[in-house]
Design an enzyme around this catalytic site. Structure first.
Site, PDB file in Angstrom:
ATOM      1  CG  ASP A   1     -13.870  13.500  41.217  1.00  0.00           C
ATOM      2  OD1 ASP A   1     -12.740  13.106  41.551  1.00  0.00           O
ATOM      3  OD2 ASP A   1     -14.899  12.785  41.299  1.00  0.00           O
TER       4      ASP A   1
ATOM      5  N   GLY B   1     -11.235   7.072  37.656  1.00  0.00           N
ATOM      6  CA  GLY B   1     -11.477   5.668  37.343  1.00  0.00           C
ATOM      7  C   GLY B   1     -12.071   4.972  38.550  1.00  0.00           C
TER       8      GLY B   1
ATOM      9  CB  SER C   1      -2.377  -0.535  39.642  1.00  0.00           C
ATOM     10  OG  SER C   1      -2.341  -1.473  40.687  1.00  0.00           O
TER      11      SER C   1
ATOM     12  CE1 TYR D   1      -8.252  -0.076  39.363  1.00  0.00           C
ATOM     13  CE2 TYR D   1      -6.823  -1.737  40.350  1.00  0.00           C
ATOM     14  CZ  TYR D   1      -7.102  -0.420  40.053  1.00  0.00           C
ATOM     15  OH  TYR D   1      -6.214   0.566  40.426  1.00  0.00           O
TER      16      TYR D   1
ATOM     17  CE  LYS E   1      -5.983   1.956  37.280  1.00  0.00           C
ATOM     18  NZ  LYS E   1      -6.290   3.372  37.024  1.00  0.00           N
TER      19      LYS E   1
ATOM     20  CG  ASN F   1      -0.312  -2.040  48.425  1.00  0.00           C
ATOM     21  OD1 ASN F   1       0.309  -2.428  47.451  1.00  0.00           O
ATOM     22  ND2 ASN F   1      -1.290  -2.735  48.959  1.00  0.00           N
TER      23      ASN F   1
ATOM     24  N   PRO G   1      -9.175 -14.822  48.401  1.00  0.00           N
ATOM     25  CG  PRO G   1     -11.165 -15.847  47.730  1.00  0.00           C
ATOM     26  CD  PRO G   1     -10.594 -14.978  48.808  1.00  0.00           C
TER      27      PRO G   1
HETATM   28  P1  NAD Z   1     -10.438   7.511  44.406  1.00  0.00           P
HETATM   29  O1  NAD Z   1     -11.643   6.681  44.122  1.00  0.00           O
HETATM   30  O2  NAD Z   1     -10.299   8.132  45.741  1.00  0.00           O
HETATM   31  O3  NAD Z   1     -10.298   8.663  43.294  1.00  0.00           O
HETATM   32  C1  NAD Z   1     -10.755   8.495  41.971  1.00  0.00           C
HETATM   33  C2  NAD Z   1     -11.670   9.690  41.680  1.00  0.00           C
HETATM   34  O4  NAD Z   1     -12.133   9.595  40.326  1.00  0.00           O
HETATM   35  C3  NAD Z   1     -12.902   9.735  42.567  1.00  0.00           C
HETATM   36  O5  NAD Z   1     -12.974  11.014  43.191  1.00  0.00           O
HETATM   37  C4  NAD Z   1     -14.085   9.509  41.609  1.00  0.00           C
HETATM   38  O6  NAD Z   1     -15.213  10.252  42.008  1.00  0.00           O
HETATM   39  C5  NAD Z   1     -13.498   9.996  40.307  1.00  0.00           C
HETATM   40  N1  NAD Z   1     -14.062   9.409  39.075  1.00  0.00           N
HETATM   41  C6  NAD Z   1     -14.266   8.105  38.778  1.00  0.00           C
HETATM   42  N2  NAD Z   1     -14.728   7.991  37.515  1.00  0.00           N
HETATM   43  C7  NAD Z   1     -14.807   9.256  37.017  1.00  0.00           C
HETATM   44  C8  NAD Z   1     -15.207   9.801  35.770  1.00  0.00           C
HETATM   45  N3  NAD Z   1     -15.626   9.029  34.761  1.00  0.00           N
HETATM   46  N4  NAD Z   1     -15.157  11.143  35.609  1.00  0.00           N
HETATM   47  C9  NAD Z   1     -14.749  11.957  36.609  1.00  0.00           C
HETATM   48  N5  NAD Z   1     -14.360  11.504  37.804  1.00  0.00           N
HETATM   49  C10 NAD Z   1     -14.384  10.165  38.007  1.00  0.00           C
HETATM   50  O7  NAD Z   1      -9.158   6.603  44.070  1.00  0.00           O
HETATM   51  P2  NAD Z   1      -7.617   6.864  44.339  1.00  0.00           P
HETATM   52  O8  NAD Z   1      -7.162   5.901  45.361  1.00  0.00           O
HETATM   53  O9  NAD Z   1      -7.368   8.317  44.546  1.00  0.00           O
HETATM   54  O10 NAD Z   1      -7.016   6.383  42.945  1.00  0.00           O
HETATM   55  C11 NAD Z   1      -6.705   7.290  41.894  1.00  0.00           C
HETATM   56  C12 NAD Z   1      -6.209   6.492  40.711  1.00  0.00           C
HETATM   57  O11 NAD Z   1      -5.073   5.712  41.107  1.00  0.00           O
HETATM   58  C13 NAD Z   1      -7.229   5.503  40.161  1.00  0.00           C
HETATM   59  O12 NAD Z   1      -7.122   5.471  38.751  1.00  0.00           O
HETATM   60  C14 NAD Z   1      -6.793   4.182  40.754  1.00  0.00           C
HETATM   61  O13 NAD Z   1      -7.180   3.091  39.963  1.00  0.00           O
HETATM   62  C15 NAD Z   1      -5.278   4.348  40.768  1.00  0.00           C
HETATM   63  N6  NAD Z   1      -4.611   3.488  41.775  1.00  0.00           N
HETATM   64  C16 NAD Z   1      -5.028   3.529  43.083  1.00  0.00           C
HETATM   65  C17 NAD Z   1      -4.436   2.683  44.011  1.00  0.00           C
HETATM   66  C18 NAD Z   1      -4.899   2.672  45.458  1.00  0.00           C
HETATM   67  O14 NAD Z   1      -4.638   1.669  46.133  1.00  0.00           O
HETATM   68  N7  NAD Z   1      -5.545   3.729  45.951  1.00  0.00           N
HETATM   69  C19 NAD Z   1      -3.400   1.807  43.619  1.00  0.00           C
HETATM   70  C20 NAD Z   1      -2.984   1.816  42.299  1.00  0.00           C
HETATM   71  C21 NAD Z   1      -3.610   2.668  41.374  1.00  0.00           C
HETATM   72  N1  UFG Z   2      -5.389  -7.716  54.380  1.00  0.00           N
HETATM   73  C1  UFG Z   2      -5.781  -8.340  55.542  1.00  0.00           C
HETATM   74  N2  UFG Z   2      -6.961  -7.958  56.092  1.00  0.00           N
HETATM   75  C2  UFG Z   2      -7.763  -6.998  55.549  1.00  0.00           C
HETATM   76  C3  UFG Z   2      -7.342  -6.372  54.368  1.00  0.00           C
HETATM   77  C4  UFG Z   2      -6.148  -6.753  53.799  1.00  0.00           C
HETATM   78  O1  UFG Z   2      -5.099  -9.218  56.051  1.00  0.00           O
HETATM   79  O2  UFG Z   2      -8.842  -6.720  56.111  1.00  0.00           O
HETATM   80  C5  UFG Z   2      -4.083  -8.089  53.783  1.00  0.00           C
HETATM   81  C6  UFG Z   2      -4.179  -8.652  52.384  1.00  0.00           C
HETATM   82  O3  UFG Z   2      -4.408 -10.033  52.403  1.00  0.00           O
HETATM   83  C7  UFG Z   2      -2.820  -8.262  51.796  1.00  0.00           C
HETATM   84  C8  UFG Z   2      -2.498  -6.936  52.493  1.00  0.00           C
HETATM   85  O4  UFG Z   2      -3.309  -6.909  53.664  1.00  0.00           O
HETATM   86  O5  UFG Z   2      -1.851  -9.191  52.168  1.00  0.00           O
HETATM   87  C9  UFG Z   2      -2.806  -5.713  51.643  1.00  0.00           C
HETATM   88  O6  UFG Z   2      -4.145  -5.781  51.165  1.00  0.00           O
HETATM   89  P1  UFG Z   2      -4.875  -4.509  50.512  1.00  0.00           P
HETATM   90  O7  UFG Z   2      -6.278  -4.921  50.213  1.00  0.00           O
HETATM   91  O8  UFG Z   2      -4.677  -3.318  51.365  1.00  0.00           O
HETATM   92  O9  UFG Z   2      -4.034  -4.255  49.187  1.00  0.00           O
HETATM   93  P2  UFG Z   2      -3.764  -5.184  47.923  1.00  0.00           P
HETATM   94  O10 UFG Z   2      -2.278  -5.305  47.806  1.00  0.00           O
HETATM   95  O11 UFG Z   2      -4.546  -6.422  47.959  1.00  0.00           O
HETATM   96  O12 UFG Z   2      -4.357  -4.311  46.725  1.00  0.00           O
HETATM   97  C10 UFG Z   2      -4.022  -2.934  46.545  1.00  0.00           C
HETATM   98  C11 UFG Z   2      -5.173  -2.209  45.840  1.00  0.00           C
HETATM   99  C12 UFG Z   2      -5.315  -2.691  44.427  1.00  0.00           C
HETATM  100  C13 UFG Z   2      -4.010  -2.606  43.717  1.00  0.00           C
HETATM  101  C14 UFG Z   2      -2.930  -3.318  44.472  1.00  0.00           C
HETATM  102  C15 UFG Z   2      -1.576  -3.141  43.842  1.00  0.00           C
HETATM  103  O13 UFG Z   2      -6.389  -2.423  46.525  1.00  0.00           O
HETATM  104  O14 UFG Z   2      -6.238  -1.883  43.750  1.00  0.00           O
HETATM  105  O15 UFG Z   2      -2.855  -2.819  45.804  1.00  0.00           O
HETATM  106  O16 UFG Z   2      -1.297  -1.790  43.679  1.00  0.00           O
HETATM  107  F1  UFG Z   2      -4.143  -3.138  42.485  1.00  0.00           F
END
Ligand code: NAD
Ligand code: UFG
Length: 327
Positions: free
Chosen positions: A31, A82, A124, A149, A153, A179, A293
């Protein structure tokens, strides 16, 4: 089996590391700490009793990867690294394309140099876009993403399918997370977003802790039962076990395969507020605000493929995820 977790000190990576260590896997974390902290390595040990190996470095850096693959006999990679903030990706698309796609290509090249053929990729639900009906199923057309973003993916998924077509030795599992919420019940690994959280669950947590005055509910005029947005919230410990199931599957199957990791159940914003209030015995003040939005009305998974083929299904409820961890 020795597994390299890129992005391994992040939210999902750290939970997966704890899960894999507790199941007897050896784990190496890579990381660059752009969105996490080094103390997470010790926190992983606190929850599972085993200290993972940690390398501070960038997954885009071929030299860093070369050293890891030379020092360790890596059997499989889980690529979490990422950037993931949707809004930021709209403002800084090139930064997102560079980091997310470059890190994936660099990891694939290092794997090829060292004869490592097994990869699990963090995709995602966002790749389903706005045009598919719910529940989202893996056979639906992906790619109608609404932001850079999401497109990183989708593009990586296509790159991985091409790579698997060209090299019959590769075993690639693409996991489309819905989520993720919650944390290990022991604690220490809770998601701690920098600044004001964008996502619902960490926002509610900060309202409960008194760090934020109230929740803004983004829209109550969606075509959903109570008018607020519906999502498929999956406990991060279920996601962690999903990666273990994917590693077991990949050990026996070649090619590239896509799986949804969700619960199959939709929960509205107001239902989430009620579940949180019940689980923690607190009141979450909220106000109805305009729609955000880019949001869609409903997003939840058809999880039958993961159940049938990986033998995996979510065990935890939203109420479980809302419970306060011990530390
Ligand atoms: P996070 O930001 O907590 O973890 C990602 C980690 O990657 C971080 O620790 C960051 O420091 C590290 N990182 C970023 N770029 C890097 C690089 N070039 N080299 C080395 N380390 C790097 O995010 P997360 O929620 O744990 O998500 C993990 C993965 O799952 C991501 O690819 C994210 O896009 C994907 N994902 C997350 C969600 C979500 O809602 N959390 C939903 C769908 C997909
Ligand atoms: N919401 C609120 N108030 C807030 C935040 C969110 O009402 O302060 C609502 C949103 O409108 C939505 C729901 O809560 O209806 C969930 O919102 P999140 O922002 O928690 O999650 P999203 O589904 O919008 O997006 C998440 C991740 C994205 C990912 C996506 C699908 O943030 O990276 O799920 O996996 F792409």
């Amino acid at each position: 089996m020795k597994v390299l977790l890129t992005g391994g000190t992040g939210y999902i990576g750290s939970h997966t590391a704890a899960e894999l260590l507790s199941k007897g896997y050896e784990v190496v974390l890579l990381d660059n700490l752009s969105n996490s902290e080094e103390k997470t390595v010790m926190n992983i040990a606190k929850v599972c009793g085993k200290l993972p190996k940690f390398v501070k470095g960038d997954a885009c850096d071929a030299e860093v990867l070369e050293k890891i693959f030379t020092d360790h006999k890596i059997d499989a990679v889980v690529h979490f690294a990422g950037y993931k903030a949707v809004g930021e990706s709209v403002e800084k698309p090139l930064m997102y394309y560079r980091n997310n796609i470059d890190s994936m290509l660099s990891v694939l090249e290092a794997m090829k140099r060292h004869g490592c053929n097994t990869l699990i990729f963090s995709s995602s639900a966002t790749v389903y876009g706005e045009d598919n009906p719910v529940p989202f199923v893996e056979t639906q057309r992906a790619g109608g993403c609404t932001n850079p973003y999401g497109r990183t993916k989708y593009f990586i998924e296509e790159i991985l399918k091409d790579a698997a077509k060209a090299d019959g030795n590769l075993s690639i599992v693409i996991l489309r997370y819905f989520n993720p919420i919650g944390s290990h019940r022991v604690g220490y690994l809770e998601e701690q977003p920098k600044g004001v959280p964008n996502n619902l669950f960490p926002y509610i947590c900060q309202v409960a802790e008194g760090k934020l005055p109230k929740l803004n509910v983004f829209g109550n005029d969606y075509p959903t039962p109570d008018g607020t947005g519906v999502r498929d919230y999956i406990h991060v410990m279920d996601l962690a076990s999903g990666h273990e199931a994917a590693l077991r599957y990949a050990a026996e199957h070649k090619g590239a395969e896509v799986f949804n990791l969700g619960t199959g159940k939709g929960t509205s914003v107001l239902e989430m507020v009620a579940a949180f209030e019940k689980a923690r015995g607190v009141k979450i003040p909220y106000e109805i605000a305009p729609r955000r939005p880019g949001d869609i009305a409903e997003c939840y998974a058809d999880c039958s493929k993961a159940k049938e083929i990986l033998g995996w299904e979510a065990q935890y409820t939203v109420e479980d995820a809302c419970k306060k961890p011990l530390h």
